[in-house]
Write an enzyme that holds these catalytic residues in place. Structure first.
Site, PDB file in Angstrom:
ATOM      1  N   ASP A  12       5.637  -4.927  -0.998  1.00 44.67           N
ATOM      2  CA  ASP A  12       6.197  -4.729   0.377  1.00 44.67           C
ATOM      3  C   ASP A  12       6.503  -6.223   0.912  1.00 44.67           C
ATOM      4  O   ASP A  12       7.079  -6.299   1.780  1.00 44.67           O
ATOM      5  CB  ASP A  12       5.075  -3.948   1.173  1.00 44.67           C
ATOM      6  CG  ASP A  12       5.289  -2.596   0.631  1.00 44.67           C
ATOM      7  OD1 ASP A  12       6.357  -1.882   0.511  1.00 44.67           O
ATOM      8  OD2 ASP A  12       4.095  -1.975   0.875  1.00 44.67           O
ATOM      9  N   HIS A  45       9.010   4.991   2.740  1.00 45.14           N
ATOM     10  CA  HIS A  45       9.573   4.045   2.143  1.00 45.14           C
ATOM     11  C   HIS A  45      10.637   4.746   1.165  1.00 45.14           C
ATOM     12  O   HIS A  45      10.626   5.797   0.856  1.00 45.14           O
ATOM     13  CB  HIS A  45       8.977   3.034   1.328  1.00 45.14           C
ATOM     14  CG  HIS A  45       8.155   2.269   2.055  1.00 45.14           C
ATOM     15  ND1 HIS A  45       6.624   1.822   1.744  1.00 45.14           N
ATOM     16  CD2 HIS A  45       8.399   1.230   2.858  1.00 45.14           C
ATOM     17  CE1 HIS A  45       6.265   0.876   2.460  1.00 45.14           C
ATOM     18  NE2 HIS A  45       7.251   0.367   3.469  1.00 45.14           N
ATOM     19  N   CYS A  88       4.449   0.248  -5.550  1.00 49.46           N
ATOM     20  CA  CYS A  88       4.022  -0.661  -4.629  1.00 49.46           C
ATOM     21  C   CYS A  88       2.837  -1.727  -5.072  1.00 49.46           C
ATOM     22  O   CYS A  88       2.631  -2.795  -4.339  1.00 49.46           O
ATOM     23  CB  CYS A  88       3.172   0.374  -3.584  1.00 49.46           C
ATOM     24  SG  CYS A  88       3.762   2.023  -3.383  1.00 49.46           S
TER      25      CYS A  88
HETATM   26  C1  CIR Z   1       1.349   1.325   4.193  1.00 49.55           C
HETATM   27  O1  CIR Z   1       1.353   2.237   4.884  1.00 49.55           O
HETATM   28  O2  CIR Z   1       1.723   0.160   4.377  1.00 49.55           O
HETATM   29  C2  CIR Z   1       0.387   1.333   2.955  1.00 49.55           C
HETATM   30  N1  CIR Z   1      -0.692   2.006   3.014  1.00 49.55           N
HETATM   31  C3  CIR Z   1       0.994   1.935   1.540  1.00 49.55           C
HETATM   32  C4  CIR Z   1       2.159   1.200   1.328  1.00 49.55           C
HETATM   33  C5  CIR Z   1       3.129   1.483   0.214  1.00 49.55           C
HETATM   34  N2  CIR Z   1       4.138   0.744  -0.393  1.00 49.55           N
HETATM   35  C6  CIR Z   1       5.048   1.204  -0.927  1.00 49.55           C
HETATM   36  O3  CIR Z   1       5.434   2.282  -0.951  1.00 49.55           O
HETATM   37  N3  CIR Z   1       5.992   0.203  -1.456  1.00 49.55           N
END
Ligand code: CIR
Length: 256
Positions: free
Chosen positions: A67, A164, A251
């Site tokens: 991210d 996402h 992720c």
């Molecule tokens: C969030 O809500 O930001 C994290 N708990 C999960 C992020 C997942 N990232 C992604 O799908 N690239």
């Protein structure tokens, strides 16, 4: 083909990561660490090197390194995460990216723009970017301007249901996408061949293509069968602890 990946070891606070599914319970730290090690093993089995960054103790979601940057062979863009508790994570990625990219190859998304890499899906020289709760129109505008300089086109995709873009759609090369829910009929993806994910296995839409092999989360038999039937060699790895905080396979790494 990918040659490099970057991951970040989960910190003990991973148990307090942001979640939309509290009913799944909190991640168990020791288990998350073991699953993370196995994930690294799966990446290596696909022929890439893996740079393992140390835990960022104050950031529960910092193992979701996808991210905080968008990377390809030509350039890297450091994002401005839309989630307030995640904005500081970008400080941890700058030095890592400098090992691979010159200063003029590195860009940044700046406020009021927000963007998270989970909203970004690369299909050849086109980037599809989800307009989501985390990624705003200004973030996409800055993204398109930066990537445009390196020859990439950007297509905005509005999301309504999922966190996402890649929560629900992932590109497996060969003009083929894994799609679930709202992405099955998106006009933006009309020209692609699709592997449609049954609703009860929607989590497994988040598979990753790694140099010909597709890594599939463990325990999603229909998706595993469908990906095999489409002709891909597969590897599976367990992501149950990351699922509890909305994290999937993509992720957990930057791939380039
Ligand atoms: C969030 O809500 O930001 C994290 N708990 C999960 C992020 C997942 N990232 C992604 O799908 N690239």
């Amino acid at each position: 083909m990918f040659t490099h990946t970057i991951v970040r070891t989960p910190c003990p606070k991973v148990c307090d990561g942001i979640t939309s599914s509290p009913e799944l319970g909190k991640p168990v730290y020791e288990k998350a660490l073991k699953q993370h090690e196995a994930y690294i093993g799966a990446l290596k089995a696909c022929g890439v090197d893996v740079l393992v960054l140390p835990p960022m103790e104050e950031y529960p979601d910092s193992c979701f390194v996808e991210d905080v940057a968008v990377v390809n062979k030509k350039c890297a863009l450091i994002t401005n995460p839309g989630a307030d508790t995640r904005k500081g994570e970008i400080l941890g990625i700058v030095d890592a990216l400098k090992k691979f990219y010159r200063e003029d190859q590195i860009g940044r998304i700046t406020a009021p723009g927000t963007l998270e890499g989970g909203d970004v899906m690369k299909c050849g020289s086109t980037y599809y970017v989800g307009l989501s709760a985390r990624t705003n129109a200004e973030g996409i505008r800055q993204f398109a301007a930066f990537m445009g300089k390196f020859g990439f086109e950007t297509v905005e995709v509005p999301l309504t249901h999922v966190l996402h873009l890649k929560t629900g759609v992932n590109y497996l090369e060969n003009n083929t996408m894994l799609v679930s829910g709202e992405f099955i009929d998106k006009p933006e993806f009309a020209s692609f061949d699709k592997i449609v994910i049954p609703e009860e296995e929607a989590y497994a839409a988040n598979c990753i293509w790694m140099n010909g092999t597709v890594i599939v989360p463990e325990g999603y038999e229909a998706v595993l069968r469908a990906v095999k039937d489409a002709g891909y060699p597969v590897l599976t790895t367990d992501t149950s602890e990351f699922r509890k905080i909305d994290g999937g396979l993509s992720c957990l790494s930057l791939r380039f």
